[in-house]
Write an enzyme that holds these catalytic residues in place. Structure first.
Site, PDB file in Angstrom:
ATOM      1  NE  ARG A  36      39.832  -5.687  12.772  1.00  0.00           N
ATOM      2  CZ  ARG A  36      39.511  -6.769  12.043  1.00  0.00           C
ATOM      3  NH1 ARG A  36      39.524  -6.708  10.719  1.00  0.00           N
ATOM      4  NH2 ARG A  36      39.182  -7.892  12.639  1.00  0.00           N
ATOM      5  CG  ASP A  37      33.698  -2.593  17.408  1.00  0.00           C
ATOM      6  OD1 ASP A  37      33.022  -1.868  16.644  1.00  0.00           O
ATOM      7  OD2 ASP A  37      33.193  -3.370  18.235  1.00  0.00           O
ATOM      8  CG  LEU A  38      38.516   2.936  18.520  1.00  0.00           C
ATOM      9  CD1 LEU A  38      39.452   3.961  17.914  1.00  0.00           C
ATOM     10  CD2 LEU A  38      38.664   2.890  20.029  1.00  0.00           C
TER      11      LEU A  38
ATOM     12  CG  ASN B 161      33.772  -1.230  22.292  1.00  0.00           C
ATOM     13  OD1 ASN B 161      33.126  -1.892  23.102  1.00  0.00           O
ATOM     14  ND2 ASN B 161      33.895  -1.586  21.025  1.00  0.00           N
TER      15      ASN B 161
ATOM     16  CB  THR C  51      29.678  -0.846  15.295  1.00  0.00           C
ATOM     17  OG1 THR C  51      29.988  -1.806  16.315  1.00  0.00           O
ATOM     18  CG2 THR C  51      28.263  -0.329  15.515  1.00  0.00           C
TER      19      THR C  51
END
Length: 226
Positions: free
Chosen positions: A31-33, A37, A72
């Protein structure tokens, strides 16, 4: 950093996502690639990090819904921003944006010559439609691997399609990247008109007033605009 290293990073990221989605004991949706990260070791092997927003799915579960959008902007799927729906295809669209950033050497948005914010997705779709995909390629990568680079652009565009059903699975992307002989489907062009307008406004505001963070009462970041 030559193209071979760029390509190895792309392949390493997709293998990492495949492990999360299909090969680990638990099915994990990141959910936040995003670039920050993905860490690189001394051998330039990518490692996916920061699982603070990750969610676990049951074996037969395909999607879920949330009332609060986290992550993001710029790497989120449109159905997630609009309706709170997330699935393995949410990570697919984030990966597609990462691929386009790696190939182009540009961020998901940047200031163009007119001081307006240019969105990478719009730029990529426009050049692909006009058969000028070479405009998207980072010139420092040289000309020796243009066909392979163009294939990666093609795969990236397949990942960021607006229709969830049209986006490939991570497993199929591994096959696409490992075989340069198999034909790829034609991307269905997308227009995130309202979403892109919102992101453009957010990006412009962020540049004018520095990075902004919204936190919930527990102190967990749920909106981060770079």
């Amino acid at each position: 950093m030559n193209w071979e290293r760029h390509y190895n990073i792309i392949c390493g990221i997709v293998r990492g996502i495949l492990y999360l989605h299909e090969d680990s004991r638990l099915k994990i949706i990141h959910r936040d690639l995003k670039p920050s990260n993905v860490l690189l070791d001394e051998a330039m092997n990518p490692k996916i990090s920061d699982f603070g927003l990750a969610r676990l799915f049951d074996a037969g579960q395909s999607q879920d819904k949330t009332g609060r959008c986290v992550g993001t902007y710029g790497y989120m799927a449109p159905e997630y921003i609009s309706h709170g729906h997330y699935s393995v295809k949410s990570d697919v669209i984030s990966f597609g944006i990462l691929v386009l950033e790696i190939v182009s050497g540009r961020k998901k948005s940047w200031l163009c010559n007119t001081d307006d914010v240019e969105l990478l997705l719009s730029y990529a779709w426009t050049n692909w439609r006009e058969r000028t995909a070479s405009n998207l390629i980072d010139q420092t990568l040289g000309d020796s691997s243009r066909s392979e680079i163009t294939r990666c652009i093609h795969i990236g565009l397949l990942c960021v399609q607006e229709n969830v059903a049209y986006r490939p699975t991570i497993a199929s992307m591994v096959q696409m990247l490992n075989s340069d002989s198999s034909s790829l489907p034609t991307p269905a062009f997308l227009i995130y008109s309202d979403i892109e307008r919102d992101i453009t406004l957010l990006e412009s505001t962020a540049r004018a007033s520095e990075s902004e963070q919204s936190r919930n009462r527990d102190g967990v970041t749920y909106l981060l605009v770079h």
